[in-house]
Design a protein around this motif. Structure first.
Motif, PDB file in Angstrom:
ATOM      1  N   GLU A  59      48.386  17.723  47.410  1.00  0.00           N
ATOM      2  CA  GLU A  59      48.450  18.756  48.443  1.00  0.00           C
ATOM      3  C   GLU A  59      47.042  19.140  48.897  1.00  0.00           C
ATOM      4  O   GLU A  59      46.794  19.347  50.091  1.00  0.00           O
ATOM      5  N   ASN A  60      46.138  19.257  47.947  1.00  0.00           N
ATOM      6  CA  ASN A  60      44.751  19.578  48.296  1.00  0.00           C
ATOM      7  C   ASN A  60      44.122  18.481  49.143  1.00  0.00           C
ATOM      8  O   ASN A  60      43.348  18.757  50.064  1.00  0.00           O
ATOM      9  N   ASN A  61      44.427  17.220  48.812  1.00  0.00           N
ATOM     10  CA  ASN A  61      43.891  16.108  49.592  1.00  0.00           C
ATOM     11  C   ASN A  61      44.312  16.208  51.054  1.00  0.00           C
ATOM     12  O   ASN A  61      43.523  15.947  51.974  1.00  0.00           O
ATOM     13  N   LYS A  62      45.573  16.579  51.269  1.00  0.00           N
ATOM     14  CA  LYS A  62      46.064  16.722  52.638  1.00  0.00           C
ATOM     15  C   LYS A  62      45.326  17.854  53.350  1.00  0.00           C
ATOM     16  O   LYS A  62      44.957  17.735  54.521  1.00  0.00           O
ATOM     17  N   ARG A  63      45.124  18.957  52.641  1.00  0.00           N
ATOM     18  CA  ARG A  63      44.400  20.079  53.230  1.00  0.00           C
ATOM     19  C   ARG A  63      42.955  19.696  53.543  1.00  0.00           C
ATOM     20  O   ARG A  63      42.437  19.999  54.630  1.00  0.00           O
ATOM     21  N   LEU A  64      42.319  19.031  52.582  1.00  0.00           N
ATOM     22  CA  LEU A  64      40.929  18.627  52.789  1.00  0.00           C
ATOM     23  C   LEU A  64      40.822  17.624  53.924  1.00  0.00           C
ATOM     24  O   LEU A  64      39.878  17.661  54.720  1.00  0.00           O
ATOM     25  N   SER A  65      41.804  16.724  54.002  1.00  0.00           N
ATOM     26  CA  SER A  65      41.805  15.738  55.081  1.00  0.00           C
ATOM     27  C   SER A  65      41.916  16.429  56.437  1.00  0.00           C
ATOM     28  O   SER A  65      41.230  16.056  57.406  1.00  0.00           O
ATOM     29  N   GLU A  66      42.772  17.450  56.517  1.00  0.00           N
ATOM     30  CA  GLU A  66      42.909  18.201  57.763  1.00  0.00           C
ATOM     31  C   GLU A  66      41.590  18.882  58.132  1.00  0.00           C
ATOM     32  O   GLU A  66      41.178  18.870  59.298  1.00  0.00           O
ATOM     33  N   LEU A  67      40.948  19.469  57.138  1.00  0.00           N
ATOM     34  CA  LEU A  67      39.663  20.121  57.389  1.00  0.00           C
ATOM     35  C   LEU A  67      38.623  19.131  57.874  1.00  0.00           C
ATOM     36  O   LEU A  67      37.903  19.380  58.851  1.00  0.00           O
ATOM     37  N   ILE A  68      38.544  18.005  57.187  1.00  0.00           N
ATOM     38  CA  ILE A  68      37.536  17.000  57.536  1.00  0.00           C
ATOM     39  C   ILE A  68      37.817  16.408  58.912  1.00  0.00           C
ATOM     40  O   ILE A  68      36.905  16.215  59.725  1.00  0.00           O
ATOM     41  N   ASP A  69      39.102  16.113  59.170  1.00  0.00           N
ATOM     42  CA  ASP A  69      39.460  15.570  60.487  1.00  0.00           C
ATOM     43  C   ASP A  69      39.060  16.529  61.605  1.00  0.00           C
ATOM     44  O   ASP A  69      38.563  16.104  62.661  1.00  0.00           O
ATOM     45  N   SER A  70      39.283  17.821  61.372  1.00  0.00           N
ATOM     46  CA  SER A  70      38.950  18.804  62.408  1.00  0.00           C
ATOM     47  C   SER A  70      37.449  18.863  62.648  1.00  0.00           C
ATOM     48  O   SER A  70      36.992  19.097  63.771  1.00  0.00           O
ATOM     49  N   SER A 339      34.967  10.974  48.652  1.00  0.00           N
ATOM     50  CA  SER A 339      33.530  10.782  48.839  1.00  0.00           C
ATOM     51  C   SER A 339      32.878  12.018  49.447  1.00  0.00           C
ATOM     52  O   SER A 339      31.783  12.414  49.050  1.00  0.00           O
ATOM     53  N   VAL A 340      33.543  12.638  50.401  1.00  0.00           N
ATOM     54  CA  VAL A 340      33.021  13.888  50.971  1.00  0.00           C
ATOM     55  C   VAL A 340      33.012  14.963  49.893  1.00  0.00           C
ATOM     56  O   VAL A 340      32.028  15.707  49.739  1.00  0.00           O
ATOM     57  N   ASP A 341      34.103  15.037  49.152  1.00  0.00           N
ATOM     58  CA  ASP A 341      34.228  16.025  48.077  1.00  0.00           C
ATOM     59  C   ASP A 341      33.135  15.835  47.035  1.00  0.00           C
ATOM     60  O   ASP A 341      32.516  16.793  46.568  1.00  0.00           O
ATOM     61  N   GLY A 342      32.867  14.588  46.681  1.00  0.00           N
ATOM     62  CA  GLY A 342      31.848  14.312  45.677  1.00  0.00           C
ATOM     63  C   GLY A 342      30.435  14.472  46.200  1.00  0.00           C
ATOM     64  O   GLY A 342      29.524  14.810  45.445  1.00  0.00           O
ATOM     65  N   GLY A 343      30.240  14.243  47.491  1.00  0.00           N
ATOM     66  CA  GLY A 343      28.896  14.286  48.049  1.00  0.00           C
ATOM     67  C   GLY A 343      28.434  15.658  48.468  1.00  0.00           C
ATOM     68  O   GLY A 343      27.306  16.075  48.153  1.00  0.00           O
ATOM     69  N   VAL A 344      29.284  16.384  49.182  1.00  0.00           N
ATOM     70  CA  VAL A 344      28.925  17.726  49.686  1.00  0.00           C
ATOM     71  C   VAL A 344      30.059  18.688  49.358  1.00  0.00           C
ATOM     72  O   VAL A 344      30.566  19.408  50.224  1.00  0.00           O
ATOM     73  N   GLY A 345      30.443  18.703  48.090  1.00  0.00           N
ATOM     74  CA  GLY A 345      31.639  19.422  47.660  1.00  0.00           C
ATOM     75  C   GLY A 345      31.629  20.904  47.951  1.00  0.00           C
ATOM     76  O   GLY A 345      32.653  21.473  48.338  1.00  0.00           O
ATOM     77  N   GLU A 346      30.487  21.564  47.763  1.00  0.00           N
ATOM     78  CA  GLU A 346      30.471  23.009  48.011  1.00  0.00           C
ATOM     79  C   GLU A 346      30.583  23.329  49.492  1.00  0.00           C
ATOM     80  O   GLU A 346      31.201  24.325  49.876  1.00  0.00           O
ATOM     81  N   ALA A 347      29.999  22.496  50.336  1.00  0.00           N
ATOM     82  CA  ALA A 347      30.127  22.712  51.776  1.00  0.00           C
ATOM     83  C   ALA A 347      31.586  22.576  52.200  1.00  0.00           C
ATOM     84  O   ALA A 347      32.107  23.382  52.987  1.00  0.00           O
ATOM     85  N   LEU A 351      34.614  25.674  53.587  1.00  0.00           N
ATOM     86  CA  LEU A 351      35.651  25.574  54.610  1.00  0.00           C
ATOM     87  C   LEU A 351      37.033  25.782  54.002  1.00  0.00           C
ATOM     88  O   LEU A 351      37.903  26.432  54.598  1.00  0.00           O
ATOM     89  N   TYR A 352      37.229  25.246  52.789  1.00  0.00           N
ATOM     90  CA  TYR A 352      38.535  25.298  52.119  1.00  0.00           C
ATOM     91  C   TYR A 352      38.953  26.735  51.819  1.00  0.00           C
ATOM     92  O   TYR A 352      40.072  27.146  52.135  1.00  0.00           O
ATOM     93  N   VAL A 353      38.071  27.512  51.216  1.00  0.00           N
ATOM     94  CA  VAL A 353      38.468  28.871  50.827  1.00  0.00           C
ATOM     95  C   VAL A 353      38.645  29.764  52.050  1.00  0.00           C
ATOM     96  O   VAL A 353      39.487  30.677  52.035  1.00  0.00           O
ATOM     97  N   ASP A 354      37.872  29.513  53.096  1.00  0.00           N
ATOM     98  CA  ASP A 354      38.027  30.308  54.308  1.00  0.00           C
ATOM     99  C   ASP A 354      39.429  30.162  54.886  1.00  0.00           C
ATOM    100  O   ASP A 354      39.995  31.117  55.430  1.00  0.00           O
ATOM    101  N   ARG A 355      40.016  28.967  54.734  1.00  0.00           N
ATOM    102  CA  ARG A 355      41.321  28.726  55.355  1.00  0.00           C
ATOM    103  C   ARG A 355      42.489  28.885  54.380  1.00  0.00           C
ATOM    104  O   ARG A 355      43.570  29.340  54.781  1.00  0.00           O
ATOM    105  N   PHE A 356      42.282  28.538  53.102  1.00  0.00           N
ATOM    106  CA  PHE A 356      43.438  28.404  52.219  1.00  0.00           C
ATOM    107  C   PHE A 356      43.483  29.357  51.023  1.00  0.00           C
ATOM    108  O   PHE A 356      44.448  29.323  50.269  1.00  0.00           O
TER     109      PHE A 356
END
Length: 664
Positions: A59-70, A339-347, A351-356
């Motif tokens: 579920e988190n992957n889907k959320r993160l994917s939506e964030l990254i896609d946007s 890879s995004v999560d591992g590279g710039v995870g806090e950034a 975005l994640y906590v602001d939305r979810f």
């Protein structure tokens, strides 16, 4: 948490479909509580194990994917964090570019043009290429990190630790059972196959494989096992920098450390002396060509996931199939998100906590934590094996817990990170940024207690003994661990036990060696320590006797700390649950009492299907027990579970009271 009027209208949180009521809970509680979930969630080819943690991560992957896609869809300014997120993701997704340029990029990364063409070429590679690779995150004969000094916890210090084992654990190199031997043979072939694909000749590939296996086996023989690494005192050898250069003169330390920008240190810690001495011998005794082969392999193995598809397929064939039994690699989009999560995870986490992550979830979690702290204090007071002197100090440590919920108070600055269109260079840039960030923020500086060691979107939690902190990222504060709509029976059984688990890590066989400030020192009364060790031996022996696969037993020493934390988490959270509902008791719902729902919620956290290969892999390397045994080997030591489900001495899971763990 105190019960409110609206709490009576909350749902139970228990999904009846997740149960297997054809099984007697007194015979196999794990199957009873999770069998329906297992049947509804069969392993797909992508997974070696799939459980509640994985389902939430999906579920988190889907959320993160939506964030990254946007973010990736926008025309982001050069140098912005949004541009960097987009660069990493897009470079991972561009299969045409990867397969067109991947091998060439790999070749450039390895600087293989002049591979052993002359003695001078090899010397130049070792002197220039290898240091550059280390700065980009490639591990060598040993490793380093900068973290809290375990005996001066307010200050950071450089640590040198054992390393050099691609397969991670020494057992894979030294055990001679048929399963491990087959893994070792597959690893040897993997080295040959990947190096040949990268452009080396058959003869060169065989030589690289032989050199790597010889050197890694040498290191394995002098490395400590995972269980041995759990003893903090025996892995702490503090010395001056000048003494290091005398005692371990086989390494040019000035050159090695300056490569990472590390200068001006007065002292440091060596974790495993025997392994470091063996690294010295390798540097002295192995030919330069063999050292180059060893380093080159470590670089090639690391880079193979980020170039062409064939390199990735060879990597997956060993790490995914052989080591864990997976049948199919994760789809490209999931690897790109990771890879995004591992590279710039806090950034990404920002975005994640602001939305979810709603503010009410953080507020309720903080109240739960506070209630668990009260309950743990009550459990400390109730122990007859602990002296008043030790109880007083234990309370001081409990009161000093630094609690982190949801997300950091301050966020990392990625402005110095440079990204572009190509996947491997982006990964290497992120690796180098992380090493530089560690050196710049920690070297010769006090510990920053506001630094997080997990990203907010992580589905996990941790206790750090050197800072005496407990951390619960936003990622885990969701169903089935935490449900804002569920009543206290569910939430105390699920996330409550997770909270109690992390808290009691501060008092397990390892955490109990650290004081309230995170310093490694004895603070227990000697008699208390003796009684504590006698009692935890019951848990160690109980798990040693579990046969997880034919001929393979659980490792009670390796998993002792996590098992004790599970036990403590159950005891403490159940007490907190009873405290929270004493003035307004919950009723029976769906035929289950509140106490039964508490234990069903706990078991549901560990619902899982798993392959045989992964069972073997985790039993060797993971300090956690397998999911089934986090239920079936824990609940028989909890008196309240017997009462909740009417477990009698005639029941298969019954353990006589005098043989149960009795700590908390």
């Amino acid at each position: 948490m105190a019960l409110t009027a609206c709490q009576k209208e909350m749902k139970s949180g228990i999904d009846i479909a997740n149960l297997d009521t054809s099984v007697d809970p007194a015979t196999d509680f794990y199957q009873y509580a999770t069998g329906g979930w297992q049947a509804a969630n069969p392993l797909t080819a992508e997974y070696s194990r799939y459980g509640s943690f994985d389902a939430l991560q999906e579920e988190n992957n889907k959320r993160l994917s939506e964030l990254i896609d946007s973010v990736a869809a926008l025309d982001n300014p050069e140098g912005s964090i949004e541009r960097k997120i987009a660069d990493i993701y897009n470079s991972a997704m561009d299969s045409v570019r990867l397969n067109g340029n991947g091998l060439a990029q790999l070749h450039d990364f390895l600087e293989a043009d002049g591979y052993q063409s002359s003695k001078e070429a090899t010397e130049k590679w070792l002197a220039e290429t290898w240091p550059r690779m280390q700065r980009q995150g490639v591990q060598g004969l040993f490793g380093l990190y900068i973290g809290a000094d375990e005996k001066d916890s307010k200050n950071n210090i450089l640590n040198i630790h054992q390393g050099g084992l691609t397969m991670g654990q020494k057992e894979y190199y030294l055990n001679d059972d048929s399963a491990t031997t087959a893994i070792r043979e597959a690893y040897t072939q993997y080295i040959v196959d990947l190096t040949k694909h990268a452009g080396f000749t058959d003869e060169q590939a065989e030589k690289i494989s032989n050199d790597v296996m010889r050197i890694e086996t040498r290191l394995a023989k002098q490395s400590r096992s995972m269980a041995e690494l759990r003893d903090p005192e025996s892995n702490y050898h503090k010395m001056s920098y000048e003494q290091l250069k005398v005692d371990y003169a086989g390494v040019d330390w000035d050159q090695y450390l300056s490569n990472f920008g590390i200068q001006g240190i007065d002292s440091l810690i060596v974790g495993q002396p025997d392994a470091l001495h063996e690294a010295e011998k390798v540097l002295k005794e192995e030919p330069q060509e063999a050292l180059q082969n060893f380093y080159l392999w470590h670089a090639l193995n690391m880079a193979s996931s980020y170039v062409d598809d064939e390199s990735r397929a060879l990597n997956f064939a060993f790490w995914g199939k052989t080591m864990s039994g997976r049948e199919e690699d994760k789809p490209r989009w999931k690897r790109a998100v990771a890879s995004v999560d591992g590279g710039v995870g806090e950034a990404l986490g920002h975005l994640y906590v602001d939305r979810f992550f709603p503010p009410e979830a953080k507020e309720r979690m903080e109240k739960l934590v506070a209630n668990l702290q009260v309950a743990l204090g009550e459990r400390i007071d109730a122990q007859d094996w602990m002296s008043d002197e030790t109880k007083a100090v234990a309370h001081e440590k409990l009161d000093a817990f630094y609690v982190k919920v949801g997300y950091p108070n301050k966020w990392k600055d990625y402005s110095s990170l440079q990204t572009g269109e190509d996947y491997l260079p982006n990964i290497l840039a992120c690796n180098e940024w992380k090493i530089n960030d560690m050196v710049q923020t920690r070297l010769n500086k006090p510990v920053d207690k506001d630094e997080w060691y997990m990203t907010p979107q992580t589905v996990n939690a941790y206790y750090d003994p050197s800072t005496n902190e407990i951390t619960f990222p936003a990622g885990i504060l969701q169903k089935p661990f935490f449900d804002l709509e569920a009543d206290d029976a569910f939430n105390y059984g699920a996330i409550g036990v997770v909270i109690g688990h992390e808290m009691t890590h501060g008092f397990d066989d390892e955490g109990s060696q650290y004081d309230k400030d995170g310093n490694l020192r004895k603070w227990w009364n000697e008699d208390d320590t003796k009684r504590f060790k006698e009692r935890i031996e019951v848990m160690r022996n109980f798990h040693d006797n579990i046969e997880v696969l034919p001929g393979l037993h659980a490792n009670g020493s390796l998993t002792l700390g996590e098992n004790m934390a599970d036990h403590g988490g159950l005891m403490v959270s159940f007490q907190a649950f009873k405290n929270a509902t004493k003035d307004a008791p919950l009723g029976t719902v769906d035929g289950f009492t509140p106490e039964q729902r508490f234990f069903l919620a706990y078991a549901g956290v560990w619902a899982q299907n798993i392959r045989t290969e992964e069972m073997r892999n985790l039993t060797i390397r993971d300090p956690h027990a397998l999911a089934k045994w986090r239920v079936n080997a824990q609940l028989p030591h909890i008196d309240a579970w017997y009462e909740a489900f009417g477990i009698t001495e005639d029941s298969p899971m019954f353990v006589p009271k005098e043989q149960r763990v009795n700590i908390w």
